[in-house]
Design a protein around this motif. Structure first.
Motif, PDB file in Angstrom:
ATOM      1  N   GLY A 155      18.958  11.597   0.690  1.00  0.00           N
ATOM      2  CA  GLY A 155      17.533  11.894   0.724  1.00  0.00           C
ATOM      3  C   GLY A 155      16.829  11.430  -0.539  1.00  0.00           C
ATOM      4  N   LEU A 156      17.509  11.532  -1.693  1.00  0.00           N
ATOM      5  CA  LEU A 156      16.928  11.026  -2.933  1.00  0.00           C
ATOM      6  C   LEU A 156      16.729   9.516  -2.876  1.00  0.00           C
ATOM      7  CD1 LEU A 156      18.852  13.096  -5.637  1.00  0.00           C
ATOM      8  CD2 LEU A 156      16.487  13.397  -4.848  1.00  0.00           C
ATOM      9  N   ILE A 157      17.687   8.812  -2.282  1.00  0.00           N
ATOM     10  CA  ILE A 157      17.533   7.368  -2.097  1.00  0.00           C
ATOM     11  C   ILE A 157      16.355   7.092  -1.161  1.00  0.00           C
ATOM     12  CG2 ILE A 157      18.621   5.290  -1.149  1.00  0.00           C
ATOM     13  CD1 ILE A 157      21.313   6.521  -2.072  1.00  0.00           C
ATOM     14  N   GLY A 158      16.260   7.860  -0.084  1.00  0.00           N
ATOM     15  CA  GLY A 158      15.142   7.703   0.847  1.00  0.00           C
ATOM     16  C   GLY A 158      13.809   8.017   0.202  1.00  0.00           C
ATOM     17  N   LEU A 159      13.801   9.009  -0.668  1.00  0.00           N
ATOM     18  CA  LEU A 159      12.580   9.366  -1.384  1.00  0.00           C
ATOM     19  C   LEU A 159      12.150   8.235  -2.306  1.00  0.00           C
ATOM     20  CD1 LEU A 159      10.640  11.739  -1.635  1.00  0.00           C
ATOM     21  CD2 LEU A 159      12.039  12.589  -3.512  1.00  0.00           C
ATOM     22  N   TRP A 160      13.086   7.645  -3.009  1.00  0.00           N
ATOM     23  CA  TRP A 160      12.775   6.490  -3.864  1.00  0.00           C
ATOM     24  C   TRP A 160      12.209   5.353  -3.025  1.00  0.00           C
ATOM     25  CZ3 TRP A 160      15.074   1.653  -3.498  1.00  0.00           C
ATOM     26  CH2 TRP A 160      14.681   0.741  -4.467  1.00  0.00           C
ATOM     27  N   TYR A 161      12.843   5.070  -1.885  1.00  0.00           N
ATOM     28  CA  TYR A 161      12.383   3.986  -1.019  1.00  0.00           C
ATOM     29  C   TYR A 161      10.970   4.256  -0.492  1.00  0.00           C
ATOM     30  CZ  TYR A 161      11.861   1.027   3.047  1.00  0.00           C
ATOM     31  OH  TYR A 161      11.373   0.130   3.962  1.00  0.00           O
ATOM     32  N   CYS A 162      10.708   5.462  -0.028  1.00  0.00           N
ATOM     33  CA  CYS A 162       9.386   5.790   0.521  1.00  0.00           C
ATOM     34  C   CYS A 162       8.298   5.705  -0.540  1.00  0.00           C
ATOM     35  CB  CYS A 162       9.402   7.181   1.153  1.00  0.00           C
ATOM     36  SG  CYS A 162      10.274   7.234   2.712  1.00  0.00           S
ATOM     37  N   ARG A 163       8.614   6.124  -1.757  1.00  0.00           N
ATOM     38  CA  ARG A 163       7.622   6.027  -2.839  1.00  0.00           C
ATOM     39  C   ARG A 163       7.338   4.575  -3.170  1.00  0.00           C
ATOM     40  NH1 ARG A 163       7.940  10.630  -7.242  1.00  0.00           N
ATOM     41  NH2 ARG A 163       6.560   9.082  -8.138  1.00  0.00           N
ATOM     42  N   ALA A 164       8.382   3.744  -3.223  1.00  0.00           N
ATOM     43  CA  ALA A 164       8.192   2.320  -3.511  1.00  0.00           C
ATOM     44  C   ALA A 164       7.380   1.653  -2.401  1.00  0.00           C
ATOM     45  CB  ALA A 164       9.546   1.629  -3.675  1.00  0.00           C
ATOM     46  N   ARG A 165       7.646   2.011  -1.160  1.00  0.00           N
ATOM     47  CA  ARG A 165       6.914   1.454  -0.019  1.00  0.00           C
ATOM     48  C   ARG A 165       5.451   1.879  -0.059  1.00  0.00           C
ATOM     49  NH1 ARG A 165       5.595   3.352   5.031  1.00  0.00           N
ATOM     50  NH2 ARG A 165       5.407   1.746   6.634  1.00  0.00           N
ATOM     51  N   ARG A 166       5.198   3.168  -0.334  1.00  0.00           N
ATOM     52  CA  ARG A 166       3.835   3.670  -0.417  1.00  0.00           C
ATOM     53  C   ARG A 166       3.049   2.954  -1.506  1.00  0.00           C
ATOM     54  NH1 ARG A 166       3.437   9.376  -2.892  1.00  0.00           N
ATOM     55  NH2 ARG A 166       4.029   8.067  -4.623  1.00  0.00           N
ATOM     56  N   ASP A 167       3.690   2.768  -2.662  1.00  0.00           N
ATOM     57  CA  ASP A 167       3.016   2.093  -3.766  1.00  0.00           C
ATOM     58  C   ASP A 167       2.742   0.628  -3.438  1.00  0.00           C
ATOM     59  OD1 ASP A 167       3.111   4.489  -5.103  1.00  0.00           O
ATOM     60  OD2 ASP A 167       4.853   3.928  -6.335  1.00  0.00           O
ATOM     61  N   ALA A 168       3.671  -0.042  -2.745  1.00  0.00           N
ATOM     62  CA  ALA A 168       3.462  -1.433  -2.361  1.00  0.00           C
ATOM     63  C   ALA A 168       2.318  -1.559  -1.362  1.00  0.00           C
ATOM     64  CB  ALA A 168       4.748  -2.012  -1.769  1.00  0.00           C
ATOM     65  N   ILE A 169       2.217  -0.629  -0.431  1.00  0.00           N
ATOM     66  CA  ILE A 169       1.115  -0.645   0.535  1.00  0.00           C
ATOM     67  C   ILE A 169      -0.212  -0.440  -0.185  1.00  0.00           C
ATOM     68  CG2 ILE A 169       0.073   0.637   2.449  1.00  0.00           C
ATOM     69  CD1 ILE A 169       2.956   1.086   3.492  1.00  0.00           C
ATOM     70  N   ARG A 170      -0.251   0.474  -1.139  1.00  0.00           N
ATOM     71  CA  ARG A 170      -1.490   0.712  -1.903  1.00  0.00           C
ATOM     72  C   ARG A 170      -1.887  -0.528  -2.696  1.00  0.00           C
ATOM     73  NH1 ARG A 170      -0.634   6.846  -4.263  1.00  0.00           N
ATOM     74  NH2 ARG A 170      -0.949   7.902  -2.282  1.00  0.00           N
ATOM     75  N   ARG A 171      -0.902  -1.198  -3.317  1.00  0.00           N
ATOM     76  CA  ARG A 171      -1.212  -2.407  -4.069  1.00  0.00           C
ATOM     77  C   ARG A 171      -1.738  -3.507  -3.154  1.00  0.00           C
ATOM     78  NH1 ARG A 171       3.599  -1.111  -6.654  1.00  0.00           N
ATOM     79  NH2 ARG A 171       4.721  -2.667  -5.415  1.00  0.00           N
ATOM     80  N   ALA A 172      -1.139  -3.644  -1.970  1.00  0.00           N
ATOM     81  CA  ALA A 172      -1.583  -4.672  -1.027  1.00  0.00           C
ATOM     82  C   ALA A 172      -3.003  -4.382  -0.544  1.00  0.00           C
ATOM     83  CB  ALA A 172      -0.622  -4.754   0.158  1.00  0.00           C
ATOM     84  N   ARG A 173      -3.311  -3.128  -0.265  1.00  0.00           N
ATOM     85  CA  ARG A 173      -4.670  -2.778   0.175  1.00  0.00           C
ATOM     86  C   ARG A 173      -5.684  -2.996  -0.947  1.00  0.00           C
ATOM     87  NH1 ARG A 173      -3.313   2.672   3.635  1.00  0.00           N
ATOM     88  NH2 ARG A 173      -2.480   1.592   5.450  1.00  0.00           N
ATOM     89  N   ALA A 174      -5.304  -2.681  -2.178  1.00  0.00           N
ATOM     90  CA  ALA A 174      -6.210  -2.907  -3.308  1.00  0.00           C
ATOM     91  C   ALA A 174      -6.449  -4.395  -3.509  1.00  0.00           C
ATOM     92  CB  ALA A 174      -5.636  -2.280  -4.571  1.00  0.00           C
ATOM     93  N   ALA A 175      -5.401  -5.199  -3.361  1.00  0.00           N
ATOM     94  CA  ALA A 175      -5.553  -6.652  -3.502  1.00  0.00           C
ATOM     95  C   ALA A 175      -6.445  -7.212  -2.403  1.00  0.00           C
ATOM     96  CB  ALA A 175      -4.188  -7.325  -3.476  1.00  0.00           C
ATOM     97  N   GLU A 176      -6.310  -6.696  -1.188  1.00  0.00           N
ATOM     98  CA  GLU A 176      -7.182  -7.134  -0.088  1.00  0.00           C
ATOM     99  C   GLU A 176      -8.629  -6.763  -0.365  1.00  0.00           C
ATOM    100  OE1 GLU A 176      -5.758  -5.461   3.546  1.00  0.00           O
ATOM    101  OE2 GLU A 176      -3.962  -6.716   3.596  1.00  0.00           O
ATOM    102  N   ALA A 177      -8.851  -5.572  -0.914  1.00  0.00           N
ATOM    103  CA  ALA A 177     -10.212  -5.137  -1.209  1.00  0.00           C
ATOM    104  C   ALA A 177     -10.838  -6.005  -2.299  1.00  0.00           C
ATOM    105  CB  ALA A 177     -10.218  -3.676  -1.637  1.00  0.00           C
ATOM    106  N   VAL A 178     -10.063  -6.307  -3.331  1.00  0.00           N
ATOM    107  CA  VAL A 178     -10.566  -7.162  -4.411  1.00  0.00           C
ATOM    108  C   VAL A 178     -10.829  -8.562  -3.881  1.00  0.00           C
ATOM    109  CG1 VAL A 178      -9.914  -8.262  -6.588  1.00  0.00           C
ATOM    110  CG2 VAL A 178      -9.504  -5.829  -6.246  1.00  0.00           C
ATOM    111  N   GLU A 179      -9.944  -9.058  -3.057  1.00  0.00           N
ATOM    112  CA  GLU A 179     -10.104 -10.386  -2.469  1.00  0.00           C
ATOM    113  C   GLU A 179     -11.335 -10.444  -1.576  1.00  0.00           C
ATOM    114  OE1 GLU A 179      -7.454 -12.667   0.675  1.00  0.00           O
ATOM    115  OE2 GLU A 179      -6.423 -12.404  -1.246  1.00  0.00           O
TER     116      GLU A 179
END
Length: 96
Positions: A61-85
């Motif tokens: 579960g700790l590994i899954g938690l790390w993965y989900c946090r990394a995925r969430r942060d990547a999605i946020r970065r992609a959405r922010a980049a789309e907004a700036v673009e």
């Protein structure tokens, strides 16, 4: 050919994956702590691996938690980049 008309798929639902995986991980660790005092009794009845299964679930579960946090942060970065673009391109103009 299908007898009913086909409808487009709805967009995927957003869920708080970090909270879901975190809750499950906490439950696995709680189960480990609860079963640990009964390890000898569980072993006598052939269930000595149950606490270790719970510990494994918590660690995975700790590994899954790390993965989900990394995925969430990547999605946020992609959405922010789309907004700036989108802001950099400016409003769309029609050339009729």
């Amino acid at each position: 050919m299908p007898k009913t008309p086909l409808h487009p798929s709805p967009p995927p639902l957003e869920a708080d994956d970090v909270a879901i995986v975190g809750g499950g991980t906490v439950l696995w660790f709680i189960a480990f702590v609860v079963l640990l005092p009964f390890h000898s009794t569980l072993s006598d009845h052939g269930h000595g691996s149950w606490p270790w299964i719970c510990l494994s679930g918590g660690l995975l579960g700790l590994i899954g938690l790390w993965y989900c946090r990394a995925r969430r942060d990547a999605i946020r970065r992609a959405r922010a980049a789309e907004a700036v673009e989108g802001e950099a391109e400016g409003p769309a103009t029609r050339l009729d």
